[in-house]
Design a protein around this motif. Structure first.
Motif, PDB file in Angstrom:
ATOM      1  N   TYR A   1      18.479 -66.980  -8.449  1.00 48.93           N
ATOM      2  CA  TYR A   1      18.426 -65.774  -9.267  1.00 48.93           C
ATOM      3  C   TYR A   1      19.669 -64.922  -9.030  1.00 48.93           C
ATOM      4  N   ARG A   2      20.100 -64.292 -10.111  1.00 50.88           N
ATOM      5  CA  ARG A   2      21.250 -63.387 -10.039  1.00 50.88           C
ATOM      6  C   ARG A   2      20.963 -62.210 -10.979  1.00 50.88           C
ATOM      7  N   HIS A   3      20.510 -61.098 -10.420  1.00 47.19           N
ATOM      8  CA  HIS A   3      20.200 -59.927 -11.235  1.00 47.19           C
ATOM      9  C   HIS A   3      21.419 -59.009 -11.321  1.00 47.19           C
ATOM     10  N   HIS A   4      21.562 -58.375 -12.468  1.00 47.35           N
ATOM     11  CA  HIS A   4      22.729 -57.518 -12.686  1.00 47.35           C
ATOM     12  C   HIS A   4      22.302 -56.132 -13.157  1.00 47.35           C
ATOM     13  N   ALA A   5      23.216 -55.182 -13.020  1.00 46.84           N
ATOM     14  CA  ALA A   5      22.964 -53.821 -13.481  1.00 46.84           C
ATOM     15  C   ALA A   5      22.828 -53.804 -15.000  1.00 46.84           C
ATOM     16  N   LEU A   6      22.207 -52.756 -15.510  1.00 47.67           N
ATOM     17  CA  LEU A   6      21.978 -52.616 -16.945  1.00 47.67           C
ATOM     18  C   LEU A   6      23.016 -51.674 -17.555  1.00 47.67           C
ATOM     19  N   LEU A   7      23.396 -51.955 -18.784  1.00 42.06           N
ATOM     20  CA  LEU A   7      24.210 -50.991 -19.510  1.00 42.06           C
ATOM     21  C   LEU A   7      23.344 -49.777 -19.836  1.00 42.06           C
ATOM     22  N   VAL A   8      23.934 -48.604 -19.751  1.00 42.85           N
ATOM     23  CA  VAL A   8      23.186 -47.376 -20.019  1.00 42.85           C
ATOM     24  C   VAL A   8      23.942 -46.531 -21.037  1.00 42.85           C
ATOM     25  N   ASP A   9      23.212 -45.584 -21.655  1.00 43.72           N
ATOM     26  CA  ASP A   9      23.852 -44.696 -22.612  1.00 43.72           C
ATOM     27  C   ASP A   9      24.437 -43.487 -21.887  1.00 43.72           C
ATOM     28  N   GLY A  10      24.930 -42.530 -22.648  1.00 38.69           N
ATOM     29  CA  GLY A  10      25.590 -41.381 -22.051  1.00 38.69           C
ATOM     30  C   GLY A  10      24.706 -40.545 -21.159  1.00 38.69           C
ATOM     31  N   SER A  11      23.387 -40.639 -21.343  1.00 33.14           N
ATOM     32  CA  SER A  11      22.457 -39.877 -20.506  1.00 33.14           C
ATOM     33  C   SER A  11      21.956 -40.679 -19.312  1.00 33.14           C
ATOM     34  N   GLY A  12      22.471 -41.910 -19.175  1.00 29.67           N
ATOM     35  CA  GLY A  12      22.046 -42.757 -18.060  1.00 29.67           C
ATOM     36  C   GLY A  12      20.813 -43.569 -18.341  1.00 29.67           C
ATOM     37  N   ARG A  13      20.348 -43.552 -19.584  1.00 24.57           N
ATOM     38  CA  ARG A  13      19.140 -44.299 -19.968  1.00 24.57           C
ATOM     39  C   ARG A  13      19.527 -45.697 -20.425  1.00 24.57           C
ATOM     40  N   LYS A  14      18.749 -46.708 -19.997  1.00 24.20           N
ATOM     41  CA  LYS A  14      19.077 -48.081 -20.378  1.00 24.20           C
ATOM     42  C   LYS A  14      18.932 -48.255 -21.887  1.00 24.20           C
ATOM     43  N   LEU A  15      19.749 -49.140 -22.430  1.00 27.24           N
ATOM     44  CA  LEU A  15      19.739 -49.368 -23.861  1.00 27.24           C
ATOM     45  C   LEU A  15      18.464 -50.097 -24.267  1.00 27.24           C
ATOM     46  N   SER A  16      17.998 -49.813 -25.477  1.00 28.35           N
ATOM     47  CA  SER A  16      16.806 -50.481 -25.987  1.00 28.35           C
ATOM     48  C   SER A  16      16.999 -50.813 -27.450  1.00 28.35           C
ATOM     49  N   LYS A  17      16.074 -51.591 -27.994  1.00 25.60           N
ATOM     50  CA  LYS A  17      16.174 -52.001 -29.391  1.00 25.60           C
ATOM     51  C   LYS A  17      15.951 -50.841 -30.349  1.00 25.60           C
ATOM     52  N   SER A  18      15.404 -49.752 -29.858  1.00 24.77           N
ATOM     53  CA  SER A  18      15.214 -48.586 -30.715  1.00 24.77           C
ATOM     54  C   SER A  18      16.508 -47.804 -30.901  1.00 24.77           C
ATOM     55  N   ASP A  19      17.530 -48.141 -30.093  1.00 27.47           N
ATOM     56  CA  ASP A  19      18.830 -47.478 -30.225  1.00 27.47           C
ATOM     57  C   ASP A  19      19.655 -48.207 -31.271  1.00 27.47           C
ATOM     58  N   GLY A  20      19.443 -47.860 -32.512  1.00 25.61           N
ATOM     59  CA  GLY A  20      20.108 -48.576 -33.585  1.00 25.61           C
ATOM     60  C   GLY A  20      21.612 -48.509 -33.533  1.00 25.61           C
ATOM     61  N   ASP A  21      22.167 -47.428 -32.928  1.00 27.14           N
ATOM     62  CA  ASP A  21      23.619 -47.296 -32.919  1.00 27.14           C
ATOM     63  C   ASP A  21      24.291 -48.226 -31.924  1.00 27.14           C
ATOM     64  N   THR A  22      23.538 -48.884 -31.049  1.00 27.97           N
ATOM     65  CA  THR A  22      24.142 -49.852 -30.134  1.00 27.97           C
ATOM     66  C   THR A  22      23.865 -51.284 -30.566  1.00 27.97           C
ATOM     67  N   ALA A  23      23.230 -51.471 -31.713  1.00 25.28           N
ATOM     68  CA  ALA A  23      22.999 -52.822 -32.231  1.00 25.28           C
ATOM     69  C   ALA A  23      24.329 -53.434 -32.641  1.00 25.28           C
ATOM     70  N   VAL A  24      24.519 -54.703 -32.329  1.00 18.57           N
ATOM     71  CA  VAL A  24      25.771 -55.373 -32.659  1.00 18.57           C
ATOM     72  C   VAL A  24      26.034 -55.319 -34.158  1.00 18.57           C
ATOM     73  N   SER A  25      25.000 -55.536 -34.955  1.00 18.12           N
ATOM     74  CA  SER A  25      25.172 -55.532 -36.406  1.00 18.12           C
ATOM     75  C   SER A  25      25.640 -54.162 -36.898  1.00 18.12           C
TER      76      SER A  25
ATOM     77  N   THR B   1      33.571 -53.690 -19.629  1.00 18.22           N
ATOM     78  CA  THR B   1      33.956 -52.561 -18.789  1.00 18.22           C
ATOM     79  C   THR B   1      32.733 -51.880 -18.178  1.00 18.22           C
ATOM     80  N   GLY B   2      31.533 -52.169 -18.731  1.00 18.68           N
ATOM     81  CA  GLY B   2      30.342 -51.535 -18.209  1.00 18.68           C
ATOM     82  C   GLY B   2      30.318 -50.052 -18.475  1.00 18.68           C
ATOM     83  N   ALA B   3      31.078 -49.632 -19.479  1.00 18.37           N
ATOM     84  CA  ALA B   3      31.171 -48.204 -19.776  1.00 18.37           C
ATOM     85  C   ALA B   3      29.862 -47.688 -20.351  1.00 18.37           C
ATOM     86  N   ARG B   4      29.598 -46.428 -20.145  1.00 21.35           N
ATOM     87  CA  ARG B   4      28.432 -45.806 -20.759  1.00 21.35           C
ATOM     88  C   ARG B   4      28.688 -45.673 -22.247  1.00 21.35           C
ATOM     89  N   ILE B   5      27.645 -45.894 -23.034  1.00 23.02           N
ATOM     90  CA  ILE B   5      27.794 -45.895 -24.486  1.00 23.02           C
ATOM     91  C   ILE B   5      27.572 -44.487 -25.037  1.00 23.02           C
TER      92      ILE B   5
END
Length: 297
Positions: free
Chosen positions: A251-275, A293-297
Motif C-alpha cells: 500500500y502507498r497512501h498519498h495526500a489529497l488535493l485540497v481547495d483554497g479553504s483546505g477542504r478536499k476536492l469532491s465531485k460536487s465541486d464542478g469547477d474542479t471537474a476536468v471537463s 504541483t499539489g497546489a491548492r485550487i
C-alpha cells in the motif's frame, strides 16, 4: 523464479465527473507503474447502479484519454461481476461471520442522538460515523425469520469480534507511502475501530470493502496507490484478505488535493471537474501541472 510483474489500478466511481483529485491519484499510479516497469489497469467501481451511469463513465474515459493517461487491458466494471462478490459473501456467511441487520441509518442516527442527549458520547468509526449498535447480532430465530419473510430491507454486516477472533493473528500491512499522521512501514491494522461494517445489502450483493478486495485479488494487484481518505479502511481490507485467503498487496497512501479553504476536492465541486477546466480553456498539460504541483485550487 521470475518476480511477479507489478500491477497497479486506478479505480474511479462513475457517479460524477472526474476531478483534479482523481487526476492526482491517477498520475501517482502511473508514475509508480512506470518506475516499477509494471502495468496500470483501469477499474470502474460502479456497484451503485442507481448513481453510476454510462454517461459519467464515458466522460471519465474521455478525460483520461485527453490527459494522456493510458492503461493496459480491458476496463473492469464491478457491476458485471456481482456473482463473484456474492460467492465471497457466501463464504463469509458459511463461516458464521455475517448476519442480516434491519436497522436503517436513520434509526441508528436517532438511537445515537437519544443516547448522546444523556451526556455520553457514542463511539464513531475513523470516518466519524457512529458505530452500529450491534443489537441485531443475535436476533432470535423467530424474529429473524419474520423480518426476512416480511421482505424488510436489510444489510449483511460483518460480526467484527468473531471475524477478528477467527483471524487469530496480528494483522499488518506494508505502508510504502505515508499515512495522514506520517505512518509508514509495518502498520498494525485496527479493524475493530469500524465496528460491524456492511458487506452487502439485500438488493446489492457487495459493498466497497468487499468488492475492492475481491477485485484486487482477481486482477493480481500488487501495489495499491490511493488517498489518505482510505488509509484507515485498509484495516478492514486486510482483515477480509486474511479471512478470504487473498494475497496481500503493498500500500502507498498519498495526500489529497485540497481547495483554497483546505477542504478536499469532491465531485460536487464542478469547477474542479476536468471537463469544466477543459471547457474553460485549460490544456491537458496545464491540468496535469496543477496536480503535479499539489497546489491548492
Amino acid at each position: 523464479m521470475t518476480e511477479k510483474q507489478r500491477t497497479l489500478r486506478f479505480a474511479p466511481s462513475p457517479n460524477g465527473y472526474l476531478h483534479l483529485g482523481h487526476v492526482y491519484s491517477a498520475l501517482r499510479n502511473r508514475e509508480l507503474a512506470e518506475r516499477l516497469g509494471g502495468r496500470l489497469l483501469l477499474r470502474m467501481e460502479d456497484i451503485d447502479t442507481a448513481r453510476c451511469t454510462p454517461r459519467f463513465e464515458e466522460q471519465i474515459l474521455k478525460d483520461l484519454n485527453w490527459l494522456g493517461i493510458s492503461w493496459q487491458g480491458a476496463v473492469r466494471r464491478q457491476s458485471a461481476h456481482f456473482s463473484g462478490y456474492r460467492k465471497a459473501l457466501d463464504r463469509l456467511r458459511d463461516m458464521g461471520l455475517v448476519y442480516p441487520a434491519f436497522v436503517t441509518r436513520a434509526q441508528i442516527r436517532s438511537h445515537v442522538a437519544e443516547y448522546e442527549r444523556q451526556g455520553t458520547s457514542w463511539p464513531r468509526d475513523p470516518d466519524g460515523s457512529p458505530l452500529y449498535p450491534g443489537n441485531e447480532r443475535s436476533l432470535p430465530d423467530g424474529d429473524l425469520a419474520a423480518s426476512l419473510e416480511a421482505g424488510q430491507p436489510f444489510a449483511w454486516r460483518l460480526d467484527m469480534e468473531k471475524a477478528c477472533s477467527l483471524a487469530a493473528q496480528d494483522i499488518t500491512w506494508s505502508e510504502e507511502g505515508r499515512g495522514p499522521s506520517g505512518e509508514t512501514g509495518a502498520i498494525t491494522a485496527n479493524p475493530r475501530a469500524w465496528g460491524d461494517v456492511i458487506l452487502a445489502r439485500k438488493d446489492t450483493p457487495t459493498s466497497y470493502h468487499l468488492s475492492v478486495v475481491v477485485d484486487d485479488a482477481l486482477q493480481d494487484i500488487t501495489d495499491i496507490v490511493r488517498g489518505h481518505d482510505l488509509f484507515h479502511a485498509t484495516s478492514v481490507h486486510r482483515l477480509l484478505q486474511v479471512l478470504l485467503e487473498l494475497p496481500e498487496p503493498r500500500y502507498r497512501h498519498h495526500a489529497l488535493l485540497v481547495d483554497g479553504s483546505g477542504r478536499k476536492l469532491s465531485k460536487s465541486d464542478g469547477d474542479t471537474a476536468v471537463s469544466a477546466l477543459r471547457r474553460n480553456g485549460l490544456s491537458a498539460d496545464e491540468v496535469i501541472r496543477i496536480c503535479e504541483t499539489g497546489a491548492r485550487i
